[in-house]
Design a protein around this motif. Structure first.
Motif, PDB file in Angstrom:
ATOM      1  N   UNK A  96      38.295  52.170  38.288  1.00 25.76           N
ATOM      2  CA  UNK A  96      36.696  51.778  37.856  1.00 25.76           C
ATOM      3  C   UNK A  96      37.100  50.728  36.730  1.00 25.76           C
ATOM      4  N   UNK A  97      37.758  50.741  35.639  1.00 19.34           N
ATOM      5  CA  UNK A  97      38.305  49.627  34.828  1.00 19.34           C
ATOM      6  C   UNK A  97      38.429  48.271  35.481  1.00 19.34           C
ATOM      7  N   UNK A  98      39.401  48.413  36.673  1.00 16.71           N
ATOM      8  CA  UNK A  98      39.802  47.333  37.170  1.00 16.71           C
ATOM      9  C   UNK A  98      38.583  46.659  37.965  1.00 16.71           C
ATOM     10  N   UNK A  99      37.999  47.444  38.552  1.00 17.47           N
ATOM     11  CA  UNK A  99      36.662  46.874  39.490  1.00 17.47           C
ATOM     12  C   UNK A  99      35.852  46.454  38.494  1.00 17.47           C
ATOM     13  N   UNK A 101      35.840  45.108  35.407  1.00 16.86           N
ATOM     14  CA  UNK A 101      36.443  43.702  34.771  1.00 16.86           C
ATOM     15  C   UNK A 101      36.441  42.653  35.918  1.00 16.86           C
ATOM     16  N   UNK A 102      36.977  42.834  37.219  1.00 15.57           N
ATOM     17  CA  UNK A 102      37.084  41.974  38.303  1.00 15.57           C
ATOM     18  C   UNK A 102      35.778  41.200  38.588  1.00 15.57           C
ATOM     19  N   UNK A 103      34.721  41.859  38.411  1.00 13.91           N
ATOM     20  CA  UNK A 103      33.538  41.458  38.778  1.00 13.91           C
ATOM     21  C   UNK A 103      33.042  40.216  38.140  1.00 13.91           C
ATOM     22  N   UNK A 104      33.427  40.061  36.884  1.00 13.69           N
ATOM     23  CA  UNK A 104      33.173  39.113  35.892  1.00 13.69           C
ATOM     24  C   UNK A 104      34.113  37.898  36.001  1.00 13.69           C
ATOM     25  N   UNK A 105      35.241  38.031  36.613  1.00  8.19           N
ATOM     26  CA  UNK A 105      36.325  37.217  36.710  1.00  8.19           C
ATOM     27  C   UNK A 105      36.284  36.278  37.938  1.00  8.19           C
ATOM     28  N   UNK A 106      35.527  35.038  37.739  1.00  5.78           N
ATOM     29  CA  UNK A 106      35.100  34.290  38.899  1.00  5.78           C
ATOM     30  C   UNK A 106      36.513  33.692  39.721  1.00  5.78           C
ATOM     31  N   UNK A 107      37.162  33.431  38.950  1.00  5.40           N
ATOM     32  CA  UNK A 107      38.605  32.853  39.671  1.00  5.40           C
ATOM     33  C   UNK A 107      39.278  34.104  40.390  1.00  5.40           C
ATOM     34  N   UNK A 121      48.878  33.249  50.905  1.00  2.92           N
ATOM     35  CA  UNK A 121      48.994  32.891  49.551  1.00  2.92           C
ATOM     36  C   UNK A 121      48.750  33.943  48.278  1.00  2.92           C
ATOM     37  N   UNK A 122      47.556  34.503  48.556  1.00  2.00           N
ATOM     38  CA  UNK A 122      47.087  35.314  47.379  1.00  2.00           C
ATOM     39  C   UNK A 122      48.171  36.328  46.769  1.00  2.00           C
ATOM     40  N   UNK A 123      48.768  37.049  47.718  1.00  6.22           N
ATOM     41  CA  UNK A 123      49.831  38.199  47.320  1.00  6.22           C
ATOM     42  C   UNK A 123      50.758  37.437  46.592  1.00  6.22           C
ATOM     43  N   UNK A 124      51.177  36.066  46.691  1.00  8.53           N
ATOM     44  CA  UNK A 124      52.167  35.270  45.850  1.00  8.53           C
ATOM     45  C   UNK A 124      51.639  35.131  44.347  1.00  8.53           C
ATOM     46  N   UNK A 125      50.520  34.935  44.202  1.00  8.31           N
ATOM     47  CA  UNK A 125      50.073  34.722  42.902  1.00  8.31           C
ATOM     48  C   UNK A 125      49.488  35.935  42.009  1.00  8.31           C
ATOM     49  N   UNK A 126      49.750  37.071  42.471  1.00  5.38           N
ATOM     50  CA  UNK A 126      49.175  38.293  41.779  1.00  5.38           C
ATOM     51  C   UNK A 126      50.447  39.225  41.465  1.00  5.38           C
ATOM     52  N   UNK A 127      50.099  40.100  40.464  1.00  4.86           N
ATOM     53  CA  UNK A 127      51.437  40.963  40.112  1.00  4.86           C
ATOM     54  C   UNK A 127      51.226  42.260  41.116  1.00  4.86           C
ATOM     55  N   UNK A 128      52.370  42.909  41.361  1.00  2.00           N
ATOM     56  CA  UNK A 128      52.163  44.078  42.091  1.00  2.00           C
ATOM     57  C   UNK A 128      51.232  45.069  41.942  1.00  2.00           C
ATOM     58  N   UNK A 129      50.943  45.520  40.469  1.00  3.75           N
ATOM     59  CA  UNK A 129      49.870  46.326  40.304  1.00  3.75           C
ATOM     60  C   UNK A 129      48.602  46.001  40.583  1.00  3.75           C
ATOM     61  N   UNK A 130      48.205  44.804  40.629  1.00  3.55           N
ATOM     62  CA  UNK A 130      46.774  43.931  41.073  1.00  3.55           C
ATOM     63  C   UNK A 130      46.855  44.205  42.470  1.00  3.55           C
ATOM     64  N   UNK A 131      47.879  43.769  43.093  1.00  6.55           N
ATOM     65  CA  UNK A 131      47.995  43.855  44.587  1.00  6.55           C
ATOM     66  C   UNK A 131      47.652  45.230  45.305  1.00  6.55           C
ATOM     67  N   UNK A 132      48.431  46.191  44.433  1.00  8.44           N
ATOM     68  CA  UNK A 132      48.343  47.457  45.158  1.00  8.44           C
ATOM     69  C   UNK A 132      46.778  48.161  44.957  1.00  8.44           C
ATOM     70  N   UNK A 133      46.426  47.519  43.669  1.00  8.42           N
ATOM     71  CA  UNK A 133      44.950  48.246  43.336  1.00  8.42           C
ATOM     72  C   UNK A 133      43.854  47.587  44.158  1.00  8.42           C
ATOM     73  N   UNK A 135      44.522  46.507  47.275  1.00 13.76           N
ATOM     74  CA  UNK A 135      44.724  47.011  48.669  1.00 13.76           C
ATOM     75  C   UNK A 135      44.139  48.648  48.751  1.00 13.76           C
ATOM     76  N   UNK A 136      44.148  49.330  47.543  1.00  6.40           N
ATOM     77  CA  UNK A 136      43.482  50.573  47.583  1.00  6.40           C
ATOM     78  C   UNK A 136      41.835  50.582  47.538  1.00  6.40           C
ATOM     79  N   UNK A 137      41.283  49.592  46.669  1.00  3.79           N
ATOM     80  CA  UNK A 137      39.889  49.554  46.938  1.00  3.79           C
ATOM     81  C   UNK A 137      39.455  49.039  48.232  1.00  3.79           C
ATOM     82  N   UNK A 138      40.297  48.257  48.829  1.00  2.00           N
ATOM     83  CA  UNK A 138      39.999  47.701  50.279  1.00  2.00           C
ATOM     84  C   UNK A 138      39.830  48.992  51.167  1.00  2.00           C
TER      85      UNK A 138
END
Length: 218
Positions: A96-99, A101-107, A121-133, A135-138
């Motif tokens: 919930x916290x991730x979702x 905050x992410x809504x307001x992060x336009x980039x 390219x996206x997976x190369x530019x984010x950390x593993x925790x963000x990537x994992x989160x 994927x869970x959200x999707x």
């Protein structure tokens, strides 16, 4: 609406030229590179001072500005509605916290829909925790992914309406406001069809004129 009167005026003034639609492919096309540059320059100069062309361009720009304002309003409404739902509808506190905050992060919104499940390219530019989160959200919160797709301009209003977003959010007032803004967007888009057509007809007609002159001057 003021724009309707202006569009009606353009239609009246331009009706005698509509036959040009069938003539655009008939002009000389076998021009040298230098001739093409000359024709292009003459065409650009002519449309710059062409009264109807300038009016058509002005109407299109006005329509685009108004469409953007309605679309921005839609995005702001969706963000507020999503945040309200996240506070009570997403039980996983970390997610919930991730979702939220992410809504307001336009980039992040734009990059997150560049292909988290692909190799672009996206997976190369984010950390593993963000990537994992993400994927869970999707997997678990598809409505949120639909939201990000709209916020990043990858979904149209109609695509979002057909998605599960509003079924999950279940906010009648939010949907009603979104649908109203969508109707205004669609109306403006329909109003822009004629001036867009006139822009093309006038430009093509002038191009053919100067292309013919270039051939005659050889």
């Amino acid at each position: 609406m003021k724009s309707e009167k202006i569009i009606s005026g353009i239609k009246t003034a331009g009706v005698v030229l509509t036959a040009a639609l069938t003539m655009n492919s008939c002009g000389p096309r076998q021009l040298s590179e230098k001739e093409q540059q000359t024709v292009q320059h003459k065409t650009d100069s002519a449309v710059y001072v062409h009264p109807e062309y300038r009016m058509a361009v002005g109407l299109v720009e006005l329509g685009e500005t108004k469409i953007k304002s309605f679309r921005d309003a839609n995005k702001a409404l969706l963000k507020m509605g999503a945040k309200d739902f996240i506070r009570t509808g997403v039980k996983d506190a970390k997610m919930a916290r991730f979702m939220y905050r992410a809504i307001e992060d336009e980039k992040f919104v734009f990059s997150s829909n560049s292909g988290i499940d692909s190799d672009d390219g996206f997976a190369e530019n984010v950390d593993i925790n963000t990537l994992s989160m993400m994927q869970r959200i999707r997997r678990e919160q598809r409505w949120y992914n639909d939201l990000l797709l709209y916020l990043s301009d990858k979904y149209t209003e109609q695509q979002l309406l057909k998605s599960n977003f509003f079924k999950v959010i279940n906010n009648k007032d939010l949907k009603k406001s979104f649908e109203y803004n969508t109707q205004q967007i669609e109306y403006l888009q329909s109003c822009m069809e004629f001036p867009l057509q006139r822009e093309k007809i006038i430009r093509d007609e002038l191009w053919n004129k100067y292309a013919s002159e270039a051939v005659k001057q050889r």
